[in-house]
Structure formats: structure tokens, C-alpha cells
Design an enzyme around this catalytic site. Structure first.
Site, PDB file in Angstrom:
ATOM      1  N   LYS A   1       0.823  -1.217   0.000  1.00 26.02           N
ATOM      2  CA  LYS A   1       0.000   0.000   0.000  1.00 26.02           C
ATOM      3  C   LYS A   1       0.863   1.276   0.000  1.00 26.02           C
ATOM      4  CE  LYS A   1      -3.944  -2.220   2.282  1.00 26.02           C
ATOM      5  NZ  LYS A   1      -4.938  -2.113   3.406  1.00 26.02           N
TER       6      LYS A   1
ATOM      7  N   TYR B   1     -12.447  -2.033  -3.401  1.00 25.46           N
ATOM      8  CA  TYR B   1     -12.918  -2.109  -2.018  1.00 25.46           C
ATOM      9  C   TYR B   1     -14.441  -1.980  -1.923  1.00 25.46           C
ATOM     10  CZ  TYR B   1      -8.366  -2.253   0.356  1.00 25.46           C
ATOM     11  OH  TYR B   1      -7.145  -2.648   0.855  1.00 25.46           O
TER      12      TYR B   1
ATOM     13  N   ASN C   1      -1.949   0.304   6.708  1.00 25.77           N
ATOM     14  CA  ASN C   1      -1.412  -0.926   7.297  1.00 25.77           C
ATOM     15  C   ASN C   1      -0.563  -1.735   6.309  1.00 25.77           C
ATOM     16  OD1 ASN C   1      -3.475  -1.884   5.741  1.00 25.77           O
ATOM     17  ND2 ASN C   1      -4.623  -2.821   7.408  1.00 25.77           N
TER      18      ASN C   1
ATOM     19  N   HIS D   1      -2.196  -5.425   1.589  1.00 33.10           N
ATOM     20  CA  HIS D   1      -3.474  -6.107   1.396  1.00 33.10           C
ATOM     21  C   HIS D   1      -3.179  -7.545   1.010  1.00 33.10           C
ATOM     22  CE1 HIS D   1      -7.443  -7.201  -0.157  1.00 33.10           C
ATOM     23  NE2 HIS D   1      -6.778  -7.790  -1.136  1.00 33.10           N
TER      24      HIS D   1
ATOM     25  N   GLU E   1      -9.682 -11.027  -7.443  1.00 32.35           N
ATOM     26  CA  GLU E   1      -8.764  -9.885  -7.293  1.00 32.35           C
ATOM     27  C   GLU E   1      -7.573  -9.988  -8.259  1.00 32.35           C
ATOM     28  OE1 GLU E   1      -9.796  -9.105  -2.561  1.00 32.35           O
ATOM     29  OE2 GLU E   1      -7.756  -9.668  -3.121  1.00 32.35           O
TER      30      GLU E   1
HETATM   31  N1  UDP Z   1      -9.631  -0.269   7.325  1.00 31.90           N
HETATM   32  C1  UDP Z   1      -9.731   0.997   7.873  1.00 31.90           C
HETATM   33  N2  UDP Z   1     -10.397   1.145   9.060  1.00 31.90           N
HETATM   34  C2  UDP Z   1     -10.974   0.091   9.716  1.00 31.90           C
HETATM   35  C3  UDP Z   1     -10.886  -1.196   9.135  1.00 31.90           C
HETATM   36  C4  UDP Z   1     -10.202  -1.344   7.932  1.00 31.90           C
HETATM   37  O1  UDP Z   1      -9.228   1.973   7.319  1.00 31.90           O
HETATM   38  O2  UDP Z   1     -11.559   0.273  10.784  1.00 31.90           O
HETATM   39  C5  UDP Z   1      -8.905  -0.414   6.042  1.00 31.90           C
HETATM   40  C6  UDP Z   1      -7.548  -1.092   6.207  1.00 31.90           C
HETATM   41  O3  UDP Z   1      -6.622  -0.492   5.293  1.00 31.90           O
HETATM   42  C7  UDP Z   1      -7.858  -2.523   5.828  1.00 31.90           C
HETATM   43  C8  UDP Z   1      -8.887  -2.324   4.714  1.00 31.90           C
HETATM   44  O4  UDP Z   1      -9.674  -1.233   5.169  1.00 31.90           O
HETATM   45  O5  UDP Z   1      -6.699  -3.230   5.412  1.00 31.90           O
HETATM   46  C9  UDP Z   1      -9.770  -3.512   4.435  1.00 31.90           C
HETATM   47  O6  UDP Z   1     -10.351  -3.940   5.639  1.00 31.90           O
HETATM   48  P1  UDP Z   1     -10.510  -5.479   5.984  1.00 31.90           P
HETATM   49  O7  UDP Z   1     -11.417  -5.578   7.174  1.00 31.90           O
HETATM   50  O8  UDP Z   1     -10.884  -6.231   4.747  1.00 31.90           O
HETATM   51  O9  UDP Z   1      -9.038  -5.888   6.482  1.00 31.90           O
HETATM   52  P2  UDP Z   1      -7.844  -6.733   5.827  1.00 31.90           P
HETATM   53  O10 UDP Z   1      -8.462  -7.887   5.091  1.00 31.90           O
HETATM   54  O11 UDP Z   1      -7.074  -5.788   4.937  1.00 31.90           O
HETATM   55  O12 UDP Z   1      -7.021  -7.175   7.014  1.00 31.90           O
END
Ligand code: UDP
Length: 140
Positions: free
Chosen positions: A11, A51, A114, A117, A128
Site C-alpha cells: 500500500k 474495495y 497498514n 493487502h 482480485e
Molecule cells: N480499514 C480501515 N479502518 C478500519 C478497518 C479497515 O481503514 O476500521 C482499512 C484497512 O486499510 C484494511 C482495509 O480497510 O486493510 C480492508 O479492511 P478489511 O477488514 O478487509 O481488512 P484486511 O483484510 O485488509 O485485514
């Protein structure tokens, strides 16, 4: 366990800090092979589409803005149980909850920024991967 492929995205917070090589080393050390990779600037429409499962969530607008704030590196990782293996080495979504030694524990800035992905199921991985790569761009 079968050989699988999963989609990974390094990212913008990580590309900005020049962490692509360090993160790629984590994949390779975990036995995942990078069989496709390209650095791209996502458009707003692409990030919204990618997303779209989160479009009703409160963080959606900020997440899209973050994902287009700089280049990302999209990649296909291949290996035994690649989907689960990648999720394991990525660590929890919120770096505060990520296990020590995981990519997010070591590199993520926040729950949003974070660093990586990773597809969460083999079914989503196929969708994807097809979103970003033509079959001819993946060389196993
Ligand atoms: N995210 C965010 N705030 C939150 C939860 C998720 O900004 O409270 C963002 C974060 O970058 C995350 C992405 O949305 O990686 C997708 O969320 P998901 O729950 O699918 O998490 P992942 O699969 O990436 O661990």
C-alpha cells in the site's frame, strides 16, 4: 496443501517509505514466490471498485483516498496454501493487534495505513488477481 495464488498489494504508506524490498523479502522467506508484480497509481474508480465490499462502512471514503495517495505495488504470490500463509505473515488488520514479527506489526502506521493487502479467500483471490492481471502477466 495445494499450491495456490493470492493477490497482494503493497500500500501507499509502504511504497512512500521505500519498504517494497523489505516486504518482498518477508514473502520470499515465507516460501511465497512473487509470480507477477507491477507498480501502479490506482485511480479513484479502481480503488472504489476494489474495495466495493466496504462501500457502506464509515471508513470507505478515507480508505479510497489513502489507496490513491501514492503508488501501490500489486502482485501475485504463489505457494502452498498461499492465501492463508500470506494472511498469517501479514498480521491482523490493526497493527496494534498484529502478532510480533508480522509485516503489519513491524511496518504498519495505523489500522488504515497498514502496509499490505492480502486476499482473504481463494475465491476472492481469483477475482482480485483477474482485476489486476492478464493471465500472460503471471509467470509461475
Ligand atoms: N480499514 C480501515 N479502518 C478500519 C478497518 C479497515 O481503514 O476500521 C482499512 C484497512 O486499510 C484494511 C482495509 O480497510 O486493510 C480492508 O479492511 P478489511 O477488514 O478487509 O481488512 P484486511 O483484510 O485488509 O485485514
Amino acid at each position: 496443501m495445494a499450491t495456490e495464488r493470492t493477490l497482494s498489494i503493497i500500500k501507499p504508506d509502504a511504497t512512500r517509505r521505500n519498504l517494497t524490498g523489505k516486504i518482498n523479502a518477508r514473502f520470499e522467506e515465507a516460501g511465497l514466490r512473487i509470480v507477477a508484480q507491477k507498480r501502479v497509481q490506482l485511480t479513484k474508480a479502481q480503488a472504489e471498485q476494489f474495495y466495493s465490499v466496504h462501500k457502506e462502512r464509515s471508513f470507505f471514503g478515507e480508505l479510497v483516498a489513502f489507496m490513491i495517495s501514492g503508488p501501490v505495488v500489486v502482485q501475485v504470490l504463489e505457494g502452498e496454501g498461499a492465501v492463508a500463509r500470506n494472511r498469517e505473515i501479514m498480521g491482523a488488520t490493526n497493527p496494534a493487534n498484529a502478532a510480533p514479527g508480522t509485516i503489519r506489526a513491524d511496518f504498519a502506521e495505523s489500522v488504515e495505513a497498514n502496509s499490505v493487502h492480502g486476499s482473504d479467500s481463494a475465491e476472492n483471490a481469483a477475482i482480485e488477481i483477474a482485476y489486476f492481471f492478464a493471465g500472460s502477466e503471471i509467470v509461475g
